[in-house]
Design a protein around this motif. Structure first.
Motif, PDB file in Angstrom:
ATOM      1  N   SER A 331       0.827  -1.203   0.000  1.00  0.00           N
ATOM      2  CA  SER A 331       0.000   0.000   0.000  1.00  0.00           C
ATOM      3  C   SER A 331       0.864   1.256   0.000  1.00  0.00           C
ATOM      4  O   SER A 331       0.493   2.282  -0.576  1.00  0.00           O
ATOM      5  CB  SER A 331      -0.926   0.000   1.221  1.00  0.00           C
ATOM      6  OG  SER A 331      -0.183  -0.002   2.429  1.00  0.00           O
ATOM      7  N   LYS A 334       1.930   1.783  -3.463  1.00  0.00           N
ATOM      8  CA  LYS A 334       0.790   2.220  -4.273  1.00  0.00           C
ATOM      9  C   LYS A 334       0.716   3.743  -4.332  1.00  0.00           C
ATOM     10  O   LYS A 334       0.352   4.331  -5.356  1.00  0.00           O
ATOM     11  CB  LYS A 334      -0.513   1.666  -3.685  1.00  0.00           C
ATOM     12  CG  LYS A 334      -0.886   0.278  -4.152  1.00  0.00           C
ATOM     13  CD  LYS A 334      -1.340   0.274  -5.600  1.00  0.00           C
ATOM     14  CE  LYS A 334      -1.859  -1.095  -6.005  1.00  0.00           C
ATOM     15  NZ  LYS A 334      -2.252  -1.121  -7.428  1.00  0.00           N
ATOM     16  N   LEU A 602      -5.428  -4.321 -13.922  1.00  0.00           N
ATOM     17  CA  LEU A 602      -4.890  -3.924 -12.627  1.00  0.00           C
ATOM     18  C   LEU A 602      -3.607  -3.129 -12.817  1.00  0.00           C
ATOM     19  O   LEU A 602      -2.816  -3.411 -13.720  1.00  0.00           O
ATOM     20  CB  LEU A 602      -4.592  -5.158 -11.764  1.00  0.00           C
ATOM     21  CG  LEU A 602      -5.786  -6.062 -11.452  1.00  0.00           C
ATOM     22  CD1 LEU A 602      -5.316  -7.303 -10.720  1.00  0.00           C
ATOM     23  CD2 LEU A 602      -6.830  -5.315 -10.644  1.00  0.00           C
ATOM     24  N   ILE A 606       1.045  -4.379  -7.685  1.00  0.00           N
ATOM     25  CA  ILE A 606      -0.216  -5.015  -7.310  1.00  0.00           C
ATOM     26  C   ILE A 606      -0.064  -5.657  -5.946  1.00  0.00           C
ATOM     27  O   ILE A 606       0.893  -6.388  -5.690  1.00  0.00           O
ATOM     28  CB  ILE A 606      -0.613  -6.089  -8.349  1.00  0.00           C
ATOM     29  CG1 ILE A 606      -0.685  -5.461  -9.737  1.00  0.00           C
ATOM     30  CG2 ILE A 606      -1.951  -6.711  -7.980  1.00  0.00           C
ATOM     31  CD1 ILE A 606      -0.852  -6.476 -10.836  1.00  0.00           C
ATOM     32  N   ARG A 607      -0.986  -5.384  -5.077  1.00  0.00           N
ATOM     33  CA  ARG A 607      -0.979  -6.032  -3.760  1.00  0.00           C
ATOM     34  C   ARG A 607      -1.359  -7.503  -3.935  1.00  0.00           C
ATOM     35  O   ARG A 607      -2.222  -7.850  -4.739  1.00  0.00           O
ATOM     36  CB  ARG A 607      -1.954  -5.322  -2.830  1.00  0.00           C
ATOM     37  CG  ARG A 607      -1.570  -3.889  -2.568  1.00  0.00           C
ATOM     38  CD  ARG A 607      -2.686  -3.073  -1.970  1.00  0.00           C
ATOM     39  NE  ARG A 607      -3.012  -3.493  -0.612  1.00  0.00           N
ATOM     40  CZ  ARG A 607      -3.909  -2.895   0.152  1.00  0.00           C
ATOM     41  NH1 ARG A 607      -4.582  -1.842  -0.320  1.00  0.00           N
ATOM     42  NH2 ARG A 607      -4.152  -3.314   1.374  1.00  0.00           N
ATOM     43  N   GLU A 610      -4.992  -8.241  -3.590  1.00  0.00           N
ATOM     44  CA  GLU A 610      -5.788  -7.804  -4.756  1.00  0.00           C
ATOM     45  C   GLU A 610      -5.622  -8.780  -5.913  1.00  0.00           C
ATOM     46  O   GLU A 610      -6.609  -9.134  -6.587  1.00  0.00           O
ATOM     47  CB  GLU A 610      -5.357  -6.409  -5.184  1.00  0.00           C
ATOM     48  CG  GLU A 610      -5.778  -5.297  -4.231  1.00  0.00           C
ATOM     49  CD  GLU A 610      -5.318  -3.943  -4.725  1.00  0.00           C
ATOM     50  OE1 GLU A 610      -4.646  -3.895  -5.770  1.00  0.00           O
ATOM     51  OE2 GLU A 610      -5.632  -2.934  -4.073  1.00  0.00           O
ATOM     52  N   ALA A 614      -8.515 -10.923  -7.510  1.00  0.00           N
ATOM     53  CA  ALA A 614      -8.868 -10.703  -8.920  1.00  0.00           C
ATOM     54  C   ALA A 614      -8.807 -12.002  -9.710  1.00  0.00           C
ATOM     55  O   ALA A 614      -9.676 -12.283 -10.553  1.00  0.00           O
ATOM     56  CB  ALA A 614      -7.935  -9.659  -9.526  1.00  0.00           C
ATOM     57  N   THR A 632     -11.481  -4.341 -11.860  1.00  0.00           N
ATOM     58  CA  THR A 632     -10.463  -3.330 -11.583  1.00  0.00           C
ATOM     59  C   THR A 632     -10.262  -3.225 -10.070  1.00  0.00           C
ATOM     60  O   THR A 632     -10.989  -3.851  -9.296  1.00  0.00           O
ATOM     61  CB  THR A 632     -10.882  -1.953 -12.138  1.00  0.00           C
ATOM     62  OG1 THR A 632     -12.083  -1.533 -11.468  1.00  0.00           O
ATOM     63  CG2 THR A 632     -11.135  -2.019 -13.643  1.00  0.00           C
ATOM     64  N   ARG A 633      -9.290  -2.436  -9.683  1.00  0.00           N
ATOM     65  CA  ARG A 633      -9.045  -2.243  -8.251  1.00  0.00           C
ATOM     66  C   ARG A 633     -10.268  -1.636  -7.583  1.00  0.00           C
ATOM     67  O   ARG A 633     -10.640  -2.003  -6.468  1.00  0.00           O
ATOM     68  CB  ARG A 633      -7.825  -1.347  -8.046  1.00  0.00           C
ATOM     69  CG  ARG A 633      -7.470  -1.137  -6.580  1.00  0.00           C
ATOM     70  CD  ARG A 633      -6.110  -0.442  -6.459  1.00  0.00           C
ATOM     71  NE  ARG A 633      -5.748  -0.259  -5.061  1.00  0.00           N
ATOM     72  CZ  ARG A 633      -5.961   0.860  -4.369  1.00  0.00           C
ATOM     73  NH1 ARG A 633      -6.517   1.893  -4.966  1.00  0.00           N
ATOM     74  NH2 ARG A 633      -5.607   0.958  -3.102  1.00  0.00           N
ATOM     75  N   LEU A 636     -12.893  -4.259  -7.075  1.00  0.00           N
ATOM     76  CA  LEU A 636     -12.534  -5.159  -5.980  1.00  0.00           C
ATOM     77  C   LEU A 636     -12.855  -4.527  -4.633  1.00  0.00           C
ATOM     78  O   LEU A 636     -13.332  -5.193  -3.711  1.00  0.00           O
ATOM     79  CB  LEU A 636     -11.050  -5.513  -6.050  1.00  0.00           C
ATOM     80  CG  LEU A 636     -10.616  -6.380  -7.241  1.00  0.00           C
ATOM     81  CD1 LEU A 636      -9.104  -6.544  -7.249  1.00  0.00           C
ATOM     82  CD2 LEU A 636     -11.287  -7.744  -7.196  1.00  0.00           C
ATOM     83  N   GLN A 637     -12.588  -3.233  -4.512  1.00  0.00           N
ATOM     84  CA  GLN A 637     -12.904  -2.549  -3.265  1.00  0.00           C
ATOM     85  C   GLN A 637     -14.410  -2.476  -3.044  1.00  0.00           C
ATOM     86  O   GLN A 637     -14.896  -2.658  -1.926  1.00  0.00           O
ATOM     87  CB  GLN A 637     -12.297  -1.145  -3.270  1.00  0.00           C
ATOM     88  CG  GLN A 637     -10.782  -1.150  -3.189  1.00  0.00           C
ATOM     89  CD  GLN A 637     -10.202   0.245  -3.268  1.00  0.00           C
ATOM     90  OE1 GLN A 637     -10.840   1.176  -3.745  1.00  0.00           O
ATOM     91  NE2 GLN A 637      -8.967   0.389  -2.808  1.00  0.00           N
TER      92      GLN A 637
END
Length: 776
Positions: A331, A334, A602, A606-607, A610, A614, A632-633, A636-637
């Motif tokens: 993060s 990111k 993505l 990339i975490r 995630e 995905a 997409t991110r 996902l959230q």
């Protein structure tokens, strides 16, 4: 050798007694030797006289050869009890007559003939004396005497010497004890006072002089030294008090300046972010992005100076909380992805599989160190990649020594500058025409924080070939979290899945290989679109088709979109699930992915969570009928269910900050009630219930501390506890503790960081979902 721990008085007593005993022993030994020599000489003379007397009487017997007469004369020796034997020898050395003391065996041998003289043995004295008659030699008389008298006399002398020695030692001890007390008491007094001064730090103590000798001079010098130390101590204490007052003034000044700068800056940064999220002309967007960049740079400078001041003043505390290490590092990177994308750099993160998922330490300070190092790497790198890795260096019980490495392919650092860059306000390029900005405090702060966390930091670099910044950190193994991975990526879904990974960056290929293998997947790695097509064709012929393709968007010769177009045209190919990975996002990329039926799009880095989520979602969508929305991110959230609307009470007296915080909360779907001070906040709290209170600390009429105390008092006995988060521009040591001590649950500094605000909101949503707040 004397024992070192004996007192000086005992040491002197031992020395005195030892020297006295040694002197007396030598005297007694000398007298004993003299007495022995004198006795032997006297005994020898006595035997000589006796021999001459007997010789005069027996010479005629030898001359006329009358052994009986000689034997009779020798018998007169019975009166001398110490004579053991005696004999006469003629001129030819033949035994002529002999005498044995009663009790001596008849067969005991007589001493052989020898020239004149006395011979001492261990037990006897033998005297040889020539005899003459009429001026001519007639023979030799030999007399043997025992040394019993000598031994008895020496024994008597030894007993007398022992008594004298013992009495001398006793007298010496009694006399020296009194004399040594007079000598050592001033020295012992100095030792006692020195001990008290050391233990009590009382420099007003003084020793009492007892004479004008060398010891008296020592006592006087010692008192003068204490007086000077007392004067210096008084001056140092006064200087310390002044320094403490100055430190408090500096801390107050820093706190006030922090508040006064951060409050308006919060409005600048926050409002700029809000405007940038609206429809703008390109020129307007460029201007506002410049404003945002300048505000971020100013905030970085302020934070660096404030952090350095806190470290210098010892006003930084470290937290010890459990946190997800991989999530923390990923993060953090990111937040730097946009900067990496702007320069066309690959931003990579690799955590070794053996590193525990959850560790215990200060995640905020770790994040700060990583931001400093990776931010610098991005600043000084123009092409290539920037990577962060973490691995276990050592284990120490429950603690781990983790080794972090920040690697770049940038301009490098000269050898002579590699140590100086960790000094305050120092940079590798200090010229007035330097290309790169900065305060020169980032690495200093990082080095100090690493040291506080039980580690060390160093750099390896070569000009033109990049740099490697290494640092270690001591972290405890945390308590493992309960991860509900079964709902995200069931083990059976991912295990054994054949994956084709296409990326021109070898480091990223290696990282993805490790991640996918840890989930039980079977990755095949290629570094170009051409090789990917060849592997797909080979797999189709071998009837071992790939189920999933992870393709990088930006590759030379053939990019990701061109590769997917070629894949869609391959005959008889079982359509695999394709996911696109990109280090930069551009307008139209998502639409292009949907057109090519790409399952997910993505952004790197990339975490792991995630990517796992995905992949599971993309593979699970294969059985769905109809069009499947692009993963997409953001989607996902949204899928995590964080859509609960909170009722938030915002207590803030600054109008700009009121408007900014309200807009940030409302854009996230939450309902906001605004209060201008603590009293209004209490009134609103009485009328309705809230899921969260954002409480400014400094407000007129009633500040945030007072208002929080009243809220906690009213909650007593009700079973309710509404989270209260301090919203303040203060960021000095003790501010967080002061807020928590006042009953607040968290601490959010201005300017408001979106990630921190989102974290607080997510915690409140999770609490709301688990235990819905009862209405008042």
């Amino acid at each position: 050798m004397l024992p070192r721990n004996l007192s000086i008085r005992r040491k002197l007593a031992v020395v005195n007694l030892a020297t006295s005993c040694l002197a007396l022993a030598f005297a007694c030994l000398g007298f004993g030797l003299y007495e022995r020599a004198s006795f032997r000489s006297a005994m020898s003379n006595e035997l000589t006289t006796l021999a001459d007397t007997l010789g005069a009487n027996t010479a005629a017997s030898l001359t006329f050869h009358e052994p009986k007469s000689a034997q009779k004369m020798l018998s007169a020796l019975r009166a001398e009890t110490h004579i053991v034997t005696a004999c006469l020898y003629d001129n030819e050395g033949t035994l002529f007559a002999e005498y044995r003391r009663p009790g001596v065996p008849p067969d005991s041998p007589m001493p052989p003939w020898h020239q004149d003289g006395a011979q001492f043995s261990a037990d006897s004295l033998t005297l040889y004396r020539s005899l003459s008659a009429g001026g001519q030699r007639a023979g030799t008389i030999v007399i043997v005497s025992d040394l019993g008298l000598l031994r008895a006399r020496l024994r008597e002398y030894a007993e007398i010497a022992a008594v004298v020695l013992l009495l001398s030692i006793l007298a010496s001890f009694l006399v020296s004890s009194r004399l040594l007390r007079v000598l050592t008491e001033p020295i012992l007094q100095l030792a006692r006072i020195a001990t008290r001064v050391s233990a009590e730090e009382d420099y007003s103590l003084r020793a009492v002089p007892r004479g004008q000798d060398e010891v008296g001079a020592l006592v006087g010098s010692f008192n003068q030294m204490l007086e000077r130390i007392q004067q210096r101590d008084t001056a140092l204490q006064a200087a310390k008090d002044t320094a403490v007052e100055a430190s408090h003034a500096k801390s107050d000044f820093l706190a006030n300046m922090s508040h006064e700068i951060r409050t308006p800056l919060n409005g600048v940064v926050g409002m700029t972010d809000l405007v940038l999220e609206t429809e703008l002309k390109p020129e307007q967007r460029e201007y506002l992005e410049t404003v945002k960049m300048s505000a971020d740079s100013l905030l970085t400078v302020i934070n660096d100076i404030l952090d350095f001041s806190k470290i210098e003043a010892g006003k930084i505390d470290l937290e010890a909380i459990d946190f997800d290490l991989r999530d923390c590092l990923e993060s953090t990177l990111k937040t730097l992805a946009v900067r990496a994308d702007e320069k066309g750099l690959e931003l990579l993160c690799e955590v070794a599989p053996e590193v525990p998922e959850v560790v215990r330490g200060d995640s905020g300070r770790l994040r700060q160190i990583v931001l400093n190092l990776i931010g610098n790497a991005l600043k000084f790198t123009h092409k290539g990649e920037v990577a962060l890795s973490a691995q276990i260096e050592a284990r120490d019980g429950d603690d781990l020594i983790l080794h972090f490495t920040a690697t770049d392919t940038g301009i490098g650092i000269p050898q002579e500058k590699q140590q100086a860059i960790f000094d305050p306000f120092s940079q590798a390029d200090t010229s007035t025409t330097r290309k790169y900005g900065g305060t020169g405090l980032g690495l200093t702060i990082s080095a100090r924080l690493v040291a506080m966390m039980g580690g060390r930091i160093w750099v390896r670099s070569e000009v033109g070939r990049g740099s490697e910044f290494h640092f270690t950190m001591r972290l405890a193994a945390g308590h493992a979290k309960t991860l509900e991975e079964a709902t995200v990526s069931p083990a059976g879904m991912l295990r054994g899945v054949k994956v084709l990974v296409v990326d021109d960056n070898r480091t990223n290929l290696r990282i993805l290989e490790g991640i996918l293998k840890s989930w039980g997947m079977e990755p095949t790695l290629v570094d170009s679109g051409r090789k990917a097509l060849a592997d797909l064709s080979a797999a189709r012929k071998a009837r071992e088709a790939f189920v999933l393709i992870l393709a990088d968007l930006h590759m030379p010769e053939m990019d990701g979109f061109a590769l997917i177009e070629q894949i869609r045209q391959l005959p008889d190919l079982i359509s695999p699930t394709i996911m696109m990975l990109s280090s930069s996002g551009h307008r139209g990329d998502a639409a292009r992915c949907e057109e090519l039926e790409v399952a997910a799009y993505l952004l790197k880095p990339i975490r792991q969570s995630e990517l796992r989520q995905a992949i599971a979602k993309a593979l699970g969508a294969q059985d769905q009928k109809g069009p499947v929305p692009l993963i997409t991110r953001a989607s996902l959230q949204d899928a995590e269910g964080q859509t609960v609307s909170l009722r938030v009470l915002l207590a803030e007296d600054n109008l700009v900050n009121q408007h900014l915080a309200s807009r940030l909360l409302e854009k996230r779907g939450h309902h906001v009630i605004v209060a201008c001070n603590g009293r209004e906040a209490l009134a609103a709290f009485e009328k309705e219930s809230f899921d969260l209170v954002l409480m400014d600390v400094q407000m007129p009429d009633m500040d945030g501390f007072e208002a929080t105390a009243v809220i906690r008092e009213r909650e007593k006995g009700s079973g309710l506890h509404v989270p209260v988060i301090a919203l303040t521009a203060h960021a000095m040591k003790g501010d967080r503790e002061k807020c928590l001590a006042a009953g607040m649950d968290g601490y959010l500094t201005k300017p408001i960081r979106i990630l921190e605000l989102d974290g607080i909101l997510e915690n409140c949503v999770s609490h709301r979902l688990a235990l819905p707040s009862p209405s008042k």
